[in-house]
Design an enzyme around this catalytic site. Structure first.
Site, short mmCIF file in Angstrom:
data_model
loop_
_atom_site.label_atom_id
_atom_site.label_comp_id
_atom_site.label_asym_id
_atom_site.label_seq_id
_atom_site.Cartn_x
_atom_site.Cartn_y
_atom_site.Cartn_z
N ASP A 26 0.87 -1.17 0.00
CA ASP A 26 0.00 0.00 0.00
C ASP A 26 0.91 1.23 0.00
OD1 ASP A 26 -2.34 1.62 0.41
OD2 ASP A 26 -1.81 1.72 2.54
N ILE A 27 0.37 2.40 -0.32
CA ILE A 27 1.21 3.61 -0.37
C ILE A 27 0.92 4.52 0.82
CG2 ILE A 27 1.72 5.72 -1.66
CD1 ILE A 27 1.29 4.10 -4.24
N ASP A 28 -0.26 5.11 0.86
CA ASP A 28 -0.57 6.12 1.88
C ASP A 28 -0.77 5.47 3.25
OD1 ASP A 28 -1.04 8.81 0.34
OD2 ASP A 28 -1.96 7.24 -0.86
N ASP A 204 -2.31 -0.34 5.80
CA ASP A 204 -2.59 0.36 7.05
C ASP A 204 -4.06 0.64 7.32
OD1 ASP A 204 -2.92 3.84 6.84
OD2 ASP A 204 -2.86 2.55 5.08
#
Length: 262
Positions: A26-28, A204
């Site tokens: 995931d990124i954010d 997250d």
């Protein structure tokens, strides 16, 4: 669906043994700290170099699994270009230089977004239009999250069947049922260079839970960053800094970053 254990007491992400690994990120909130506005985030040269080194070490078996579009992910990490599933898998690029396959937005989505934006007429709320997905970011106005969620739930009646509401840590999204990170993980695992490897996924948020389920079913390693509430993830990492340090330490790509974990 797997039952959700409480996040409290999750063990810390372990050191990985030598092996054939596939990495999904995931990124954010996982690689980048959240910002009040999605466009306010930035990628350091250090992180860009780390991910490039990991991709080389894993023979290309690295992919972003993100709610952002493929175009935005590319822009953030430019000139690095990885495999990516964007918009929770509604978009995907199976090879770094391959074509982007994308889903169309329903005709009613633009008008619906306009109506919600008018209702939440507040300079601190950001309405993000992502084709078939509508995201409302309330990080800078947490008092409006309940109202934003109510508006999105009401909007379900105005869209074609097959949409759902996904609450997040600081916002809410409206997306098609087929937008699922687990399906994106399975799509990659069915092709080279991912096939036959053991998958690892770092995420997250609530939207990552479906991805964790797919990883667990495949006998992989699921890790939630800064967990809040229930999760099917097996392990946790405290924050973005420790997530990046864990990646560096386990894939031996950046000793300087790895030292930050201590």
């Amino acid at each position: 669906m797997n039952s959700l254990p409480k996040a409290l007491g999750l063990p810390a992400a372990p050191d990985l043994p030598e092996g054939q690994w596939a990495l999904f990120l995931d990124i954010d909130g996982t690689l980048l700290e959240h910002a009040a506005h999605p466009d306010a985030v930035s990628v350091s040269d250090e992180l860009r170099s780390l991910l490039g080194a990991i991709e080389q070490r894993l023979g290309g078996a690295v992919a972003f699994i993100t709610g952002r579009s493929v175009e935005v992910a590319d822009r953030l990490f430019h000139p690095l270009k990885l495999r990516v599933a964007g918009l929770y898998g509604l978009e995907h690029r199976l090879t770094p230089d391959g074509p982007v396959v994308a889903a169309d937005a329903p005709a009613d989505m633009a008008a619906l977004a306009d109506a919600i934006e008018a209702e939440l007429d507040d300079g601190l709320v950001h309405i993000e239009r992502k084709g078939p997905i509508l995201a409302i970011h309330t990080r800078a106005a947490p008092h409006l999250l309940a109202r934003a969620t109510q508006l999105v739930e009401q909007a379900l009646a105005e869209l074609p069947k097959g949409y759902r509401v996904i609450p997040g840590n600081a916002g809410v999204e409206l997306m098609p049922l087929e937008a699922a990170k687990g399906a994106a993980v399975r799509r990659f695992m069915a092709i080279s260079p991912f096939t036959g490897r053991r998958p690892v996924f770092l995420g997250d948020d609530t939207a990552d839970e479906n991805g964790f389920e797919a990883i667990n079913e495949a006998g992989g390693i699921s890790i939630r960053v800064r967990p809040r509430g229930p999760t099917v993830a097996q392990y946790q990492l405290d924050d973005v800094t420790r997530a990046i340090a864990w990646l560096a330490a386990n894939f031996e790509a950046s000793p300087a970053l790895a030292r930050k974990a201590s």
